[in-house]
Design a protein around this motif. Structure first.
Motif, PDB file in Angstrom:
ATOM      1  N   PRO A  35       0.827  -1.214   0.000  1.00  0.00           N
ATOM      2  CA  PRO A  35       0.000   0.000   0.000  1.00  0.00           C
ATOM      3  C   PRO A  35       0.859   1.260   0.000  1.00  0.00           C
ATOM      4  O   PRO A  35       1.946   1.290   0.600  1.00  0.00           O
ATOM      5  N   LEU A  36       0.358   2.312  -0.619  1.00  0.00           N
ATOM      6  CA  LEU A  36       1.069   3.591  -0.653  1.00  0.00           C
ATOM      7  C   LEU A  36       0.646   4.505   0.493  1.00  0.00           C
ATOM      8  O   LEU A  36       1.124   5.625   0.602  1.00  0.00           O
ATOM      9  N   THR A  37      -0.241   4.004   1.336  1.00  0.00           N
ATOM     10  CA  THR A  37      -0.615   4.710   2.569  1.00  0.00           C
ATOM     11  C   THR A  37      -0.390   3.758   3.737  1.00  0.00           C
ATOM     12  O   THR A  37      -1.191   2.863   3.973  1.00  0.00           O
ATOM     13  N   ASP A  83      -2.551  -0.232  -8.576  1.00  0.00           N
ATOM     14  CA  ASP A  83      -4.004  -0.417  -8.571  1.00  0.00           C
ATOM     15  C   ASP A  83      -4.532  -0.276  -7.150  1.00  0.00           C
ATOM     16  O   ASP A  83      -3.764  -0.152  -6.187  1.00  0.00           O
ATOM     17  N   LYS A  84      -5.834  -0.307  -7.004  1.00  0.00           N
ATOM     18  CA  LYS A  84      -6.467  -0.248  -5.689  1.00  0.00           C
ATOM     19  C   LYS A  84      -6.410  -1.619  -5.018  1.00  0.00           C
ATOM     20  O   LYS A  84      -6.550  -2.648  -5.678  1.00  0.00           O
ATOM     21  N   ALA A  85      -6.218  -1.606  -3.711  1.00  0.00           N
ATOM     22  CA  ALA A  85      -6.227  -2.853  -2.940  1.00  0.00           C
ATOM     23  C   ALA A  85      -6.833  -2.579  -1.572  1.00  0.00           C
ATOM     24  O   ALA A  85      -6.684  -1.488  -1.007  1.00  0.00           O
ATOM     25  N   LEU A  86      -7.505  -3.579  -1.030  1.00  0.00           N
ATOM     26  CA  LEU A  86      -8.144  -3.460   0.286  1.00  0.00           C
ATOM     27  C   LEU A  86      -7.079  -3.310   1.360  1.00  0.00           C
ATOM     28  O   LEU A  86      -6.078  -4.036   1.360  1.00  0.00           O
ATOM     29  N   GLY A  90     -10.495  -1.411   5.618  1.00  0.00           N
ATOM     30  CA  GLY A  90     -11.625  -1.888   4.830  1.00  0.00           C
ATOM     31  C   GLY A  90     -11.877  -1.087   3.574  1.00  0.00           C
ATOM     32  O   GLY A  90     -12.815  -1.379   2.831  1.00  0.00           O
ATOM     33  N   TYR A  91     -11.026  -0.084   3.325  1.00  0.00           N
ATOM     34  CA  TYR A  91     -11.156   0.727   2.121  1.00  0.00           C
ATOM     35  C   TYR A  91     -10.140   0.277   1.071  1.00  0.00           C
ATOM     36  O   TYR A  91      -9.088  -0.264   1.405  1.00  0.00           O
ATOM     37  N   LYS A  92     -10.458   0.541  -0.189  1.00  0.00           N
ATOM     38  CA  LYS A  92      -9.509   0.264  -1.261  1.00  0.00           C
ATOM     39  C   LYS A  92      -8.671   1.509  -1.515  1.00  0.00           C
ATOM     40  O   LYS A  92      -9.207   2.588  -1.741  1.00  0.00           O
ATOM     41  N   ARG A  93      -7.356   1.330  -1.458  1.00  0.00           N
ATOM     42  CA  ARG A  93      -6.433   2.445  -1.657  1.00  0.00           C
ATOM     43  C   ARG A  93      -5.335   2.036  -2.635  1.00  0.00           C
ATOM     44  O   ARG A  93      -5.113   0.858  -2.888  1.00  0.00           O
ATOM     45  N   ASP A  94      -4.620   3.030  -3.141  1.00  0.00           N
ATOM     46  CA  ASP A  94      -3.557   2.768  -4.109  1.00  0.00           C
ATOM     47  C   ASP A  94      -2.470   1.883  -3.510  1.00  0.00           C
ATOM     48  O   ASP A  94      -2.075   2.061  -2.344  1.00  0.00           O
TER      49      ASP A  94
END
Length: 443
Positions: A35-37, A83-86, A90-94
């Protein structure tokens, strides 16, 4: 003498089933999702694209703001896509998807076990290296470490406190790290002292880790300025404000930061990550995670690369028990239930807790009986039952005056409530709304 904080607190069952279990590495899967966050603050911007080759330690996400933290590849291979991933919330983020190919590390990273004590860098050079390495608070808050090391104008640090409390039930990742990497943590502590220009550091350790207290007390004798403070076992002693009160008997004013009383607090895992970043040129690409639960076959402490699916960690612990009702990332008090075992391990993942069904279901909420237990245990001196009611009726001005933003979300109120009222859930909602209102007024 054992110290502790002076307001509120509880002592839930410790359930440290993985205590004493040696840290074991986990195999790298065929693909990771990074994840990028993974920090408080602005998300990173990807600096790689589909088809790029990366090594362990390659920068893949760069900060775009002061409060942010770089992201590095934890594996070597080929970038499949952005791409987006969970994520754990519970949110989809980059996120960056990487196909694993071998295990090649960036050449500048020192992968040896050799202890490097001497640090000749200046304060600014240390902070820059910590920033470049993407180090964040490893206790779960994931606040970018370099930001904490730059005091606001008009403030000055006097004391560094290293948080080695690990007060959450079940979790033992910090404890095992302390036993296996004692000197590295002490060197990391001296580096943090140099970064903020202080000559005094206190490492606070709860008294249920007597082996760690003994080992650190003996080893720290050769590290000037570092003292070890044993602490009474009391939750949530790992909270910054509670730990400061326990160790130096100073209380941080409402709405203020620890630096306002001359203190900087860093987690013990962060001290180790700082050692690796500064002395070994190693970005934060892996962490120790406790995998545990009452019905888990093999509770353990694993060294996991960022981006590895949670499911892989559960397999190491003997697989998912048939009794599983909920899986929590973190501890039972402040952790978050996850929606899928396919979510990736991140920098803030201190534990994977598998809770049996009979414990995961909430009892029916009953009327408040005005017992005031929630008030007595609140470590911030708040009135949780009032704040819940104010949130229910959208009384935001009164909630703000009631200091709802001071809530540290420890869950002590909900834990002790005999009426099974979801106090923290409501306070969390109200806190978010009030903080939004405060930001709107400033803009």
């Amino acid at each position: 003498m054992l110290k502790t904080f002076r307001i509120g607190g509880i002592h839930p069952k410790e359930n440290k089933f993985s205590a004493g279990k040696a840290i074991q590495p986990i195999a790298i899967p065929a693909q990771v999702i990074i994840p990028l966050t993974q920090h408080i603050g602005a998300p990173c911007q990807p600096v790689v694209k589909k088809g790029d080759k990366v090594k362990v330690g390659t920068l893949i996400g760069k900060t775009v703001g002061f409060v942010s933290a770089n992201i590095h590849s934890s594996v070597s291979g080929t970038v499949l896509k952005i791409d987006k991933a969970l994520d754990v919330s519970g949110y989809k983020r980059d996120a960056v998807f990487i196909q694993v190919e071998g295990d090649q590390w960036e050449e500048k990273i020192d992968c040896s076990e050799t202890l490097v004590k001497e640090c000749t860098l200046s304060s600014k050079e240390i902070i820059d290296k910590i920033s470049e390495a993407g180090v964040v608070g490893m206790g779960g808050a994931t606040f970018p470490t370099h930001v904490k090391l730059i005091p606001p104008p008009g403030t000055k640090a006097e004391t560094l406190i290293v948080n080695a409390v690990e007060c959450e039930p079940y979790l033992t990742s910090d404890h095992q790290l302390m036993m296996e990497r004692t000197e590295e943590i002490l060197v990391g502590t001296t580096i943090l002292m140099k970064a903020i220009n202080v000559d005094k550091a206190v490492i606070g350790i709860e008294n249920n880790k007597k082996d760690a207290i003994s080992k650190f007390t003996t080893t720290a004798k050769s590290y000037p300025g570092i003292t070890i403070q044993p602490l009474k076992v009391q939750y949530p002693q790992g909270g910054e404000k509670q730990l400061i009160d326990a160790v130096v008997r100073r209380q941080v004013p409402s709405g203020a930061l620890p630096i306002s009383v001359g203190v900087v607090v860093q987690n013990v895992g962060t001290a180790f990550a700082v050692y690796e970043a500064v002395q070994k040129n190693k970005p934060l690409v892996e962490r120790i995670v406790t995998v545990t639960g009452k019905d888990v076959k093999n509770p353990c402490n694993v060294l996991a690369r960022v981006g590895i699916p949670v499911n892989n960690l559960i397999d190491i612990a003997g697989g998912l028990p048939e009794t599983t009702g909920k899986i929590v990332c973190g501890g039972p008090m402040m952790g978050k239930a996850i929606a899928s075992v396919e979510i990736p391990v991140t920098k803030g993942a201190s534990g994977i807790l598998i809770i049996p069904t009979f414990e995961s279901k909430r009892d029916r909420m009953k009327d408040c009986i005005r017992c005031t237990k929630c008030i007595h245990v609140c470590p911030m001196g708040l009135n949780p039952t009032l704040l819940m009611t104010l949130t229910e009726y959208s009384e935001w001005d009164r909630a703000e005056k009631g200091r709802i933003t001071d809530c540290i979300e420890c869950g002590s109120c909900s834990y002790t409530c005999p009426s099974d009222r979801p106090l923290l859930d409501y306070i969390r909602l109200g806190k978010g709304k009030v903080m939004g209102n405060i930001r709107a007024r400033k803009n």
